[in-house]
Motif scaffolding. Structure first.
Motif, PDB file in Angstrom:
ATOM      1  N   MET A   1       1.089  -1.252   0.165  1.00  0.00           N
ATOM      2  CA  MET A   1      -0.272  -0.101  -0.160  1.00  0.00           C
ATOM      3  C   MET A   1       1.026   1.244   0.185  1.00  0.00           C
ATOM      4  SD  MET A   1      -2.946   1.262   3.142  1.00  0.00           S
ATOM      5  CE  MET A   1      -3.722   3.053   2.562  1.00  0.00           C
ATOM      6  N   VAL A   2       0.646   2.171  -0.875  1.00  0.00           N
ATOM      7  CA  VAL A   2       1.055   3.721  -1.089  1.00  0.00           C
ATOM      8  C   VAL A   2       1.169   4.689   0.116  1.00  0.00           C
ATOM      9  CG1 VAL A   2       1.795   5.110  -2.640  1.00  0.00           C
ATOM     10  CG2 VAL A   2       1.871   3.066  -3.459  1.00  0.00           C
ATOM     11  N   SER A   3       1.604   4.919   1.015  1.00  0.00           N
ATOM     12  CA  SER A   3       0.367   5.924   1.620  1.00  0.00           C
ATOM     13  C   SER A   3       1.433   7.525   1.282  1.00  0.00           C
ATOM     14  CB  SER A   3       1.012   5.700   2.944  1.00  0.00           C
ATOM     15  OG  SER A   3       0.248   7.031   3.680  1.00  0.00           O
ATOM     16  N   ILE A   4       0.584   8.569   1.151  1.00  0.00           N
ATOM     17  CA  ILE A   4       1.301   9.996   0.072  1.00  0.00           C
ATOM     18  C   ILE A   4       0.724  10.779   1.624  1.00  0.00           C
ATOM     19  CG2 ILE A   4       0.584  11.732  -0.594  1.00  0.00           C
ATOM     20  CD1 ILE A   4       0.720   9.398  -2.889  1.00  0.00           C
ATOM     21  N   GLY A   5       1.709  11.200   2.095  1.00  0.00           N
ATOM     22  CA  GLY A   5       1.587  11.997   3.308  1.00  0.00           C
ATOM     23  C   GLY A   5       1.124  14.005   3.212  1.00  0.00           C
ATOM     24  N   ALA A   6       0.466  14.563   4.260  1.00  0.00           N
ATOM     25  CA  ALA A   6       0.750  15.987   3.845  1.00  0.00           C
ATOM     26  C   ALA A   6       2.393  16.815   3.573  1.00  0.00           C
ATOM     27  CB  ALA A   6       0.277  16.193   5.199  1.00  0.00           C
ATOM     28  N   ARG A   7       3.173  16.363   3.826  1.00  0.00           N
ATOM     29  CA  ARG A   7       4.555  16.543   3.859  1.00  0.00           C
ATOM     30  C   ARG A   7       5.089  16.589   1.665  1.00  0.00           C
ATOM     31  NH1 ARG A   7       7.700  20.800   5.100  1.00  0.00           N
ATOM     32  NH2 ARG A   7       9.951  20.412   4.485  1.00  0.00           N
ATOM     33  N   GLU A   8       4.662  15.277   1.787  1.00  0.00           N
ATOM     34  CA  GLU A   8       4.818  15.137   0.429  1.00  0.00           C
ATOM     35  C   GLU A   8       4.268  15.990  -0.562  1.00  0.00           C
ATOM     36  OE1 GLU A   8       4.469  12.807   2.049  1.00  0.00           O
ATOM     37  OE2 GLU A   8       5.661  11.430   2.189  1.00  0.00           O
TER      38      GLU A   8
END
Length: 72
Positions: free
Chosen positions: A1-8
């Motif tokens: 699973m790919v997780s994209i955070g607020a920082r990215e």
């Protein structure tokens, strides 16, 4: 699973903002160049329309000079 955070997401938005600014600066340069080309074309067009008038005036002057020379 790919997780994209607020920082990215934030980093990408900042990168996008700098790219948009760069494109805006390039567009300004293109606009200046277009204005220069437009001014040059206008100057050429002015010469294009002034040239026949100057030629007719020159021919008219030559005809008058010839008539005066022949009349003497």
């Amino acid at each position: 699973m790919v997780s994209i955070g607020a920082r990215e997401i934030y980093d990408e938005v900042i990168g996008l903002r700098s790219e948009v600014r760069s494109i805006g600066q390039q567009a300004e340069g293109v606009r200046d160049e277009l204005d220069d080309h437009e001014a040059r074309l206008r100057a050429l067009e002015a010469w294009k329309y002034a040239l026949p008038v100057a030629a007719l005036t020159g021919i008219g002057g030559a005809v008058v000079a010839v008539v005066q020379a022949v009349a003497k």
